[in-house]
Design an enzyme around this catalytic site. Structure first.
Site, PDB file in Angstrom:
ATOM      1  N   ARG A 165       0.725  -1.174   0.207  1.00 27.26           N
ATOM      2  CA  ARG A 165       0.121   0.095   0.075  1.00 27.26           C
ATOM      3  C   ARG A 165       0.893   1.209  -0.246  1.00 27.26           C
ATOM      4  O   ARG A 165       0.340   2.829   0.302  1.00 27.26           O
ATOM      5  CB  ARG A 165      -1.205   0.020   1.121  1.00 27.26           C
ATOM      6  CG  ARG A 165      -1.767  -1.203   1.050  1.00 27.26           C
ATOM      7  CD  ARG A 165      -3.240  -1.017   0.072  1.00 27.26           C
ATOM      8  NE  ARG A 165      -4.045  -2.131   0.227  1.00 27.26           N
ATOM      9  CZ  ARG A 165      -3.154  -3.910  -0.515  1.00 27.26           C
ATOM     10  NH1 ARG A 165      -2.423  -3.407  -1.141  1.00 27.26           N
ATOM     11  NH2 ARG A 165      -4.038  -4.546   0.007  1.00 27.26           N
ATOM     12  N   SER A 238     -10.950  -0.223   2.899  1.00 24.54           N
ATOM     13  CA  SER A 238     -10.127  -0.508   4.625  1.00 24.54           C
ATOM     14  C   SER A 238      -9.461   1.022   4.981  1.00 24.54           C
ATOM     15  O   SER A 238      -8.604   1.631   4.579  1.00 24.54           O
ATOM     16  CB  SER A 238      -9.178  -1.511   3.993  1.00 24.54           C
ATOM     17  OG  SER A 238      -9.797  -2.657   3.226  1.00 24.54           O
ATOM     18  N   GLU A 335      -4.211   3.123   6.369  1.00 23.36           N
ATOM     19  CA  GLU A 335      -4.738   3.602   4.930  1.00 23.36           C
ATOM     20  C   GLU A 335      -5.130   4.936   4.128  1.00 23.36           C
ATOM     21  O   GLU A 335      -4.638   5.455   3.610  1.00 23.36           O
ATOM     22  CB  GLU A 335      -5.076   2.600   3.920  1.00 23.36           C
ATOM     23  CG  GLU A 335      -5.076   1.648   3.112  1.00 23.36           C
ATOM     24  CD  GLU A 335      -5.464   0.408   2.351  1.00 23.36           C
ATOM     25  OE1 GLU A 335      -5.356  -0.233   3.241  1.00 23.36           O
ATOM     26  OE2 GLU A 335      -6.616   0.636   1.158  1.00 23.36           O
TER      27      GLU A 335
HETATM   28  C1  FAD Z   1     -15.688   0.111  -0.577  1.00 21.72           C
HETATM   29  C2  FAD Z   1     -13.941   0.793  -0.956  1.00 21.72           C
HETATM   30  C3  FAD Z   1     -13.304  -0.589  -1.311  1.00 21.72           C
HETATM   31  C4  FAD Z   1     -12.172  -0.554  -1.192  1.00 21.72           C
HETATM   32  N1  FAD Z   1     -10.827  -1.356  -1.559  1.00 21.72           N
HETATM   33  C5  FAD Z   1     -10.290  -1.171  -1.366  1.00 21.72           C
HETATM   34  C6  FAD Z   1      -8.984  -2.973  -2.490  1.00 21.72           C
HETATM   35  O1  FAD Z   1      -9.548  -3.716  -2.301  1.00 21.72           O
HETATM   36  N2  FAD Z   1      -7.680  -2.164  -2.320  1.00 21.72           N
HETATM   37  C7  FAD Z   1      -7.129  -1.004  -1.797  1.00 21.72           C
HETATM   38  O2  FAD Z   1      -5.953  -1.457  -2.667  1.00 21.72           O
HETATM   39  N3  FAD Z   1      -7.818  -0.628  -1.943  1.00 21.72           N
HETATM   40  C8  FAD Z   1      -9.246  -0.356  -1.334  1.00 21.72           C
HETATM   41  N4  FAD Z   1      -9.915   0.691  -1.315  1.00 21.72           N
HETATM   42  C9  FAD Z   1      -9.262   2.246  -1.771  1.00 21.72           C
HETATM   43  C10 FAD Z   1      -9.098   3.192  -3.001  1.00 21.72           C
HETATM   44  O3  FAD Z   1     -10.314   2.248  -3.647  1.00 21.72           O
HETATM   45  C11 FAD Z   1      -7.758   3.224  -4.070  1.00 21.72           C
HETATM   46  O4  FAD Z   1      -7.094   3.398  -3.135  1.00 21.72           O
HETATM   47  C12 FAD Z   1      -8.666   3.704  -5.754  1.00 21.72           C
HETATM   48  O5  FAD Z   1      -6.720   3.062  -6.057  1.00 21.72           O
HETATM   49  C13 FAD Z   1      -7.563   5.137  -4.612  1.00 21.72           C
HETATM   50  O6  FAD Z   1      -8.211   6.164  -6.529  1.00 21.72           O
HETATM   51  P1  FAD Z   1      -9.100   7.085  -5.927  1.00 21.72           P
HETATM   52  O7  FAD Z   1      -9.093   7.585  -7.659  1.00 21.72           O
HETATM   53  O8  FAD Z   1     -10.610   7.134  -6.062  1.00 21.72           O
HETATM   54  O9  FAD Z   1      -8.204   8.156  -5.412  1.00 21.72           O
HETATM   55  P2  FAD Z   1      -8.774   8.998  -4.370  1.00 21.72           P
HETATM   56  O10 FAD Z   1      -9.112   8.706  -3.182  1.00 21.72           O
HETATM   57  O11 FAD Z   1      -9.376  10.575  -5.042  1.00 21.72           O
HETATM   58  O12 FAD Z   1      -7.021   9.741  -3.894  1.00 21.72           O
HETATM   59  C14 FAD Z   1      -6.382   9.132  -3.049  1.00 21.72           C
HETATM   60  C15 FAD Z   1      -4.871   9.193  -3.543  1.00 21.72           C
HETATM   61  O13 FAD Z   1      -4.061   9.025  -4.120  1.00 21.72           O
HETATM   62  C16 FAD Z   1      -3.934  10.470  -4.796  1.00 21.72           C
HETATM   63  N5  FAD Z   1      -3.918  10.491  -5.976  1.00 21.72           N
HETATM   64  C17 FAD Z   1      -5.667  10.528  -7.521  1.00 21.72           C
HETATM   65  N6  FAD Z   1      -5.479   9.775  -8.690  1.00 21.72           N
HETATM   66  C18 FAD Z   1      -3.765  11.119  -8.741  1.00 21.72           C
HETATM   67  C19 FAD Z   1      -2.956  11.227  -9.715  1.00 21.72           C
HETATM   68  N7  FAD Z   1      -4.041  10.918 -10.750  1.00 21.72           N
HETATM   69  N8  FAD Z   1      -1.873  11.746  -9.727  1.00 21.72           N
HETATM   70  C20 FAD Z   1      -1.187  11.912  -8.960  1.00 21.72           C
HETATM   71  N9  FAD Z   1      -1.631  11.165  -7.050  1.00 21.72           N
HETATM   72  C21 FAD Z   1      -3.164  10.899  -7.478  1.00 21.72           C
HETATM   73  C22 FAD Z   1      -4.945  11.561  -4.414  1.00 21.72           C
HETATM   74  O14 FAD Z   1      -4.178  13.180  -4.378  1.00 21.72           O
HETATM   75  C23 FAD Z   1      -4.939  11.205  -2.812  1.00 21.72           C
HETATM   76  O15 FAD Z   1      -4.090  11.511  -2.780  1.00 21.72           O
HETATM   77  C24 FAD Z   1     -11.359   0.300  -1.456  1.00 21.72           C
HETATM   78  C25 FAD Z   1     -12.085   2.306  -1.745  1.00 21.72           C
HETATM   79  C26 FAD Z   1     -13.827   1.597  -0.892  1.00 21.72           C
HETATM   80  C27 FAD Z   1     -14.844   3.044  -0.995  1.00 21.72           C
END
Ligand code: FAD
Length: 341
Positions: A165, A238, A335
């Site tokens: 992570r 998580s 996380e």
């Molecule tokens: C129901 C649920 C289940 C999930 N299951 C998992 C799982 O099984 N495994 C897991 O690892 N995660 C899981 N997650 C967490 C999440 O979905 C992931 O971390 C996902 O990749 C976040 O992507 P996002 O586009 O929503 O990022 P955001 O939440 O919008 O951003 C997260 C971070 O990444 C940065 N960021 C986003 N896009 C960029 C970019 N293009 N360039 C630079 N920085 C960027 C943001 O600035 C922030 O710091 C889960 C979340 C939920 C709600």
């Protein structure tokens, strides 16, 4: 590109929590991204990149800066040779839509990562993982925009510094980069990874041979039970990482908590499931306070049941970390990323 003022952020997150950003824009091209960064530099305000908002907890008071909602789109599929396919995916594409597309094209590598919310650009940031797979296993390279020098740079898999992570993009230095696109190396004839206990059980119970489509369906079905319905409740999945502790500390705890699961990650390091600690040692599973709770089907998932504030979530999370620390000496690490605190 229009820069709006005072935009409430809660609807842009899966937690459904967060006050207003002073400035907000939606960026669909690299040129607009440059303009947005120049705007934040000229105004001398911080910026924040928002993907799907699925790994964020935003302060009730919001963010005194510019939030850039990044929705750059596009795929380039390329047959590398008879065995492999390279696909470059723009950051703003939905991660699970990409997984569905890969599965329907019959290419292996991302099927175990089905159903993870958020954008493609968000996946290398914390090296998303699930069911025994991580994006680091299939990322060939990442193109990112350096917001200090305003140039685009390419990072090899190694340069991304992936860990559990974790990645280079989470470090103080790496935070200056915005991920523009991610290139994945997928296999035409891959092997299934069914090592994760729930997946093994799914296929053993049914007595069927796995296919790409059935592995995706299995993962989606298993996940459907572990996470709340995002249409009804808020969550960022998580909330804590699984702690990795020294073998001797794990063995000491095992004497006290004989049922505690342990997974070896290296010679001296043991991973302990945070969900197990929260459920069995903390007793928090299914507990709710101030509209915030630990999900009844998966203790690691903190849920906003009804108009919870960010502060309520942090207080609930704090009560978990303190309790687990007092009872085990293990400090759970968050996380979920915070903004505006
Ligand atoms: C129901 C649920 C289940 C999930 N299951 C998992 C799982 O099984 N495994 C897991 O690892 N995660 C899981 N997650 C967490 C999440 O979905 C992931 O971390 C996902 O990749 C976040 O992507 P996002 O586009 O929503 O990022 P955001 O939440 O919008 O951003 C997260 C971070 O990444 C940065 N960021 C986003 N896009 C960029 C970019 N293009 N360039 C630079 N920085 C960027 C943001 O600035 C922030 O710091 C889960 C979340 C939920 C709600």
């Amino acid at each position: 590109m229009r820069i709006e003022e005072n935009v409430v952020l809660a609807p842009y997150t899966t937690f459904k929590i967060g006050g207003p950003a002073d400035f907000f824009c939606t960026v669909t091209t690299k040129k607009d991204l440059e303009k947005a960064i120049v705007f934040s530099k000229e105004k001398k305000i911080p910026y924040h990149i928002l993907g799907g908002g699925s790994n964020m907890l935003i302060a009730d008071s919001g963010f005194r800066g510019l939030v850039i909602k990044f929705v750059l789109r596009g795929f380039i599929w390329k047959e590398l040779n008879s065995k492999s396919v390279l696909v470059t995916v723009a950051s703003g594409e939905n991660w699970d839509a990409f997984v569905a597309e890969a599965v329907s094209r019959g290419v292996y590598g991302v099927e175990n990562l089905s159903g993870i919310p958020g954008s493609v650009g968000g996946t290398p940031i914390q090296n998303v993982g699930a069911y025994g797979a991580e994006v680091a296993d299939v990322i060939e390279s990442v193109t990112a925009y350096n917001t200090e020098t305003l140039v685009f740079q390419n990072f090899s898999n190694k340069e991304c510094g992936f860990g559990y992570r974790d990645s280079y993009f989470k470090t103080a230095e790496g935070k200056r980069y915005i991920v523009i696109d991610v290139t994945f190396l997928l296999e035409k004839e891959g092997k299934f990874n069914l090592s994760y206990k729930d997946l093994t059980k799914y296929f053993t119970d049914r007595g069927v041979a796995p296919t790409l489509a059935s592995v995706r369906a299995a993962v989606l079905e298993i996940r459907g039970k572990k996470f709340p319905d995002l249409q009804k409740f808020g969550t960022a999945g998580s909330f804590f990482k699984n702690p990795i502790v020294h073998k001797r500390d794990a063995e000491r705890l095992k004497k006290q908590f004989t049922d505690m699961p342990m997974f070896s990650v290296s010679e001296n390091k043991i991973k302990i499931p945070a969900a197990w600690l929260i459920e069995h040692i903390g007793g928090f599973k299914g507990i709710e306070s101030n509209s915030v709770g630990s999900f009844e089907n998966q203790a690691l998932v903190i849920v906003n049941y009804d108009k919870a504030r960010a502060l309520d979530v942090l207080e609930f999370a704090h009560s978990i970390t303190e309790d687990i620390f007092l009872k085990t000496g293990i400090r759970l690490e968050r996380e979920v990323q915070l903004l505006g605190f």
